[in-house]
Scaffold this active site. Structure first.
Site, PDB file in Angstrom:
ATOM      1  N   GLY A   8       0.842  -1.186   0.000  1.00  0.00           N
ATOM      2  CA  GLY A   8       0.000   0.000   0.000  1.00  0.00           C
ATOM      3  C   GLY A   8       0.879   1.238   0.000  1.00  0.00           C
ATOM      4  CB  ALA A   9       2.274   3.181  -2.628  1.00  0.00           C
ATOM      5  CB  ALA A  11      -1.060   9.083   3.688  1.00  0.00           C
ATOM      6  CG  MET A  12       0.353   4.801   8.139  1.00  0.00           C
ATOM      7  SD  MET A  12       1.080   6.221   9.026  1.00  0.00           S
ATOM      8  CE  MET A  12      -0.394   6.932   9.746  1.00  0.00           C
ATOM      9  N   GLY A 144      -1.283   4.785  17.286  1.00  0.00           N
ATOM     10  CA  GLY A 144      -0.755   5.937  18.018  1.00  0.00           C
ATOM     11  C   GLY A 144      -0.886   7.192  17.185  1.00  0.00           C
ATOM     12  CB  ALA A 148       1.009   9.994   6.826  1.00  0.00           C
ATOM     13  CE  LYS A 199      -7.595   8.096  14.304  1.00  0.00           C
ATOM     14  NZ  LYS A 199      -6.837   6.906  14.026  1.00  0.00           N
ATOM     15  NE  ARG A 266      -9.120  13.328   3.647  1.00  0.00           N
ATOM     16  CZ  ARG A 266      -8.851  12.550   2.622  1.00  0.00           C
ATOM     17  NH1 ARG A 266      -9.423  11.358   2.527  1.00  0.00           N
ATOM     18  NH2 ARG A 266      -8.012  12.951   1.697  1.00  0.00           N
TER      19      ARG A 266
END
Lengths: 348, 348
Positions: A8-9, A11-12, A144, A148, A199, A266
């Site tokens: 997976g490329a 943000a994270m 946590g 990113a 969260k 967001r």
């Protein structure tokens, strides 16, 4: 040099390249069939479109049709796709995962299985592996307060690795650590996994409290703080009901991550729209039009299902979760009243 | 109708008039010798200078020379003066306090006794009463995320009453409750009292993290969230060492109050100045010039003394408290480094 393959490329996934590279790993970044344009930009040496930070030097990029090559010989595989993509990518990568020493997981969310039962992602992955008759290594849930872009830029970041086998989380917390990317180790996989999607739900509520200032002409900081406190309490309650430690919600995955998520992002922006007077439905349509996915919206209804299925005794106690769902469904009551009733202390 | 006499006509004393009036109490507000100008304004029907909200109707005002009249027949006395004034006002009001059924306490801070030992305010008050040979009623420590202007305006507010006798905190939590001023009851007086001044110390640190964005051109949200999480942990650690419940810091007095204090206020503003590059000393001089008292500054050094005197085993563990004191003393190291080392997880 140990090899880490990040699936997976976005943000994270791309952000995680920075610390692991600097910690001395050989880093491979695989893009899904949705990530081609992101890899194009990175290959051109430009900033990643999601973080605005160029990819760390030395990271090897793999296209969606190069999954097996990307996984070959990987010591650690990291699942970093959007939560809806986790089942499919798990199936595709299962062989590589089974040959690795650990599967790290930055994807976060609630995942309904084939029978409609809501699972946390590590369990969803284990179920898929079991159905395919494949043994997989320990899962390390990563959460946590990590924005990113700051992680990618190498700014000070605290994170937590949660693996049922504490020795495993400790090992990787040491091996992936840099001077500025510092990792707490816990055995509370469930606690870590509960806090992350919750969260997003509660950040909507914090945004609503923020938006009330614009909507009513008067700040509602006291209500926001009571909402924050209530959110942490409910994360802890739900976590405990599902087997987590009470204190996990009081640390980085709960208090820390809610703080950073409620600051911007967001979910919060969506809440602000509601707080200032837009209907939940119109505000969501507008967010969608701007291509701003609000993860907290599906998470709120999945969380309600999870409570109903796996912790029914909490149903009436998760007052803030109920309130968010009432507001998202388009309540006819005033939003400030719904929120107040949910978060202010009950009669003692 | 029960009579409540509030000592101190500043922001919190005047704000508390709103809920207790609306809950049906007869409310008397006594101004100290420093509050005369505040009472003048209130008597003229204008907004209170500290909250910008007019005093609730029906509140009876008493001048500093009318203390005995203000206290006569009071069922509850509330200590709402600045913490440095608590010993003197306690002595002056001791007779009235001894005749009341409870002493509520919204003043917050660390109070050195005559031997230089740092006391929490309830204990400081008890020591004074004992020295004078006067018996006083139960003390109810009041804290939580309460911005005075919102409380005065009747906006939704959650607070907590802490009395060693839980029945007493429950009784008043019911009797002072309104639809929008809602009160949790606890027996953890110490926990409530520890969190309140500590949050001022830690709000400086949150401000520093905020200010780094301006100072460095890059946001430090991850560092801020890690700081928030660390602050809560240290409040809980220190509280426990002094006899508080672990969970008090995780609720309204800790998580809730730090959230609202870190959002705005003088401690945070002072921290922002440091974060963006001013020296701690110059920034404080500027705050003083603007008549902006930064409560967290004296609290930080008193807290360090308290730890040394009463919880010496925590000295090395209160890393964020140490960092704030290092920064306030004018460290030669970079502020981001001092803060990062204090709040990012240690090697596991």
């Amino acid at each position: 040099m140990a090899i880490i393959t990040i699936l997976g490329a976005g943000a994270m996934g791309s952000a995680l390249c920075t610390p692991v590279c600097r910690a001395g790993w050989e880093v491979r970044l695989w893009g899904t069939w949705l990530d081609g344009h992101l890899l194009d930009v990175c290959e051109a040496g430009k900033p990643h479109p999601r973080t605005q930070i160029p990819l760390e030097k030395g990271v090897k990029l793999y296209r969606s049709n190069e999954l097996n090559k990307a996984l070959e010989g990987a010591d650690v595989v990291v699942m970093s796709v959007a939560s809806v993509g986790v089942p499919k990518v798990t199936e595709l990568a299962l062989k590589g995962i089974s040959q690795a020493k650990a599967l790290w997981l930055t994807s976060k969310g609630f995942c309904p299985d084939k029978n409609g039962k809501i699972q946390l992602l590590p369990e969803a992955i284990r179920i898929i592996a079991k159905q395919k008759g494949v043994l997989i290594p320990p899962i390390v849930a990563i959460a946590g307060p990590v924005k990113a872009n700051e992680c990618a830029e190498g700014k000070p970041t605290a994170t937590i690795f949660g693996c049922k086998d504490l020795e495993v989380s400790r090992k990787y917390a040491q091996e992936a650590r840099t001077e500025v990317y510092c990792i707490e180790a816990t055995d509370d996989e469930i606690g870590v996994e509960i806090c992350a999607p919750m969260k997003n739900v509660y950040a909507i509520a914090l945004g609503i409290a923020d938006g009330l200032e614009e909507g009513t002409g008067f700040p509602h900081h006291n209500l926001k703080a009571a909402t924050f406190s209530r959110a942490i309490k409910e994360m802890s309650l739900l976590g405990q009901a599902l087997g987590a430690r009470m204190e996990t919600a009081f640390g980085l995955p709960g208090v820390g991550d809610l703080e950073v998520t409620g600051l911007s992002g967001r979910n919060k922006v969506y809440g602000v729209r509601i707080g200032r007077g837009e209907s939940a439905k119109n505000a969501l349509a507008e967010m969608n039009r701007l291509e701003q996915t609000v993860e907290g919206v599906p998470a709120a209804s999945l969380a309600a299902k999870l409570v109903e299925q796996s912790a029914p005794h909490l149903k009436e106690k998760m007052t803030l979760l109920q309130a968010v769902n009432e507001i998202l469904a388009g309540t006819e009551r005033s939003v400030v009243r719904v929120l107040s009733e949910a978060v202010l202390p009950q009669k003692p």
